[in-house]
Design a protein around this motif. Sequence first.
Motif, mmCIF file in Angstrom:
data_model
loop_
_atom_site.group_PDB
_atom_site.id
_atom_site.type_symbol
_atom_site.label_atom_id
_atom_site.label_comp_id
_atom_site.label_asym_id
_atom_site.label_seq_id
_atom_site.Cartn_x
_atom_site.Cartn_y
_atom_site.Cartn_z
ATOM 1 N N PRO A 1 0.732 -1.210 -0.001
ATOM 2 C CA PRO A 1 -0.078 -0.032 0.061
ATOM 3 C C PRO A 1 0.875 1.471 0.006
ATOM 4 O O PRO A 1 2.014 1.391 0.706
ATOM 5 N N LYS A 2 0.342 2.159 -0.893
ATOM 6 C CA LYS A 2 1.116 3.476 -0.728
ATOM 7 C C LYS A 2 0.360 4.771 0.209
ATOM 8 O O LYS A 2 0.957 5.640 0.874
ATOM 9 N N TRP A 3 -0.952 4.553 0.332
ATOM 10 C CA TRP A 3 -1.468 5.517 1.056
ATOM 11 C C TRP A 3 -2.926 5.060 1.174
ATOM 12 O O TRP A 3 -3.666 4.315 0.468
ATOM 13 N N LEU A 4 -3.590 5.575 2.274
ATOM 14 C CA LEU A 4 -5.092 5.019 2.713
ATOM 15 C C LEU A 4 -5.771 6.345 2.720
ATOM 16 O O LEU A 4 -5.475 7.603 3.178
ATOM 17 N N SER A 5 -7.342 6.233 2.448
ATOM 18 C CA SER A 5 -8.132 7.160 2.616
ATOM 19 C C SER A 5 -9.486 6.720 2.713
ATOM 20 O O SER A 5 -9.981 6.340 1.962
ATOM 21 N N HIS B 1 -12.436 8.497 0.489
ATOM 22 C CA HIS B 1 -12.018 9.079 -0.873
ATOM 23 C C HIS B 1 -13.351 9.140 -1.755
ATOM 24 O O HIS B 1 -14.175 8.510 -1.686
ATOM 25 N N ILE C 1 -7.478 1.720 -0.264
ATOM 26 C CA ILE C 1 -6.024 1.486 -0.036
ATOM 27 C C ILE C 1 -5.391 1.590 -1.217
ATOM 28 O O ILE C 1 -5.621 0.698 -2.182
ATOM 29 N N GLN D 1 -4.054 -0.906 8.430
ATOM 30 C CA GLN D 1 -3.481 0.146 9.307
ATOM 31 C C GLN D 1 -2.881 -0.200 10.372
ATOM 32 O O GLN D 1 -1.821 -0.033 10.910
ATOM 33 N N PHE E 1 2.177 -0.637 6.203
ATOM 34 C CA PHE E 1 2.337 -0.803 4.750
ATOM 35 C C PHE E 1 3.516 -1.654 4.550
ATOM 36 O O PHE E 1 3.370 -2.457 3.596
#
Length: 143
Positions: free
Chosen positions: A68-72, A75, A89, A130, A134
């Motif tokens: 994973p690079k980033w979570l929202s 979104h 994700i 989470q 990552f």
Amino acid sequence: MRLFLSVLVLEFAMLVFQPVAAGAVTLTARIDLSSQTMVVTHRGKVKYRWKVSTGRRGYYTPTGSYSPKWLSKHHRSRKYNNAPMPYAIFFRGGYAVHGTNEISRLGRPASHGCVRLDPNNAAKLFSLVQREGFKNTRIIIRR
């Protein structure tokens, strides 16, 4: 059905015979494009098996192994009419695993390339990512 069972047996064998090192991957989400399913493995045990929707005709879901690079959590897509993408994700550019309100389409290709899940399942995976981090998470997409 035989293909699905063969994939499950292979995944199990890979888990059993793969040594676990310190700092090793503890969470894996394996997406099978041909069966439109995801198998989530946590600390060497299969926790979940879910239906997904991936890229429909004319669209592409990338294959490979990703972290994973980033979570929202809440979104919305800038590219597709502000469409909701809960519990996103992101793993490669604009590609993400996320919830969808089109639950009836799960189990068959229906997305613009993302991996869609039931929002309740997306929330569970989001929470696991989470918690595990990552570096300890892999998203693996295969045909």
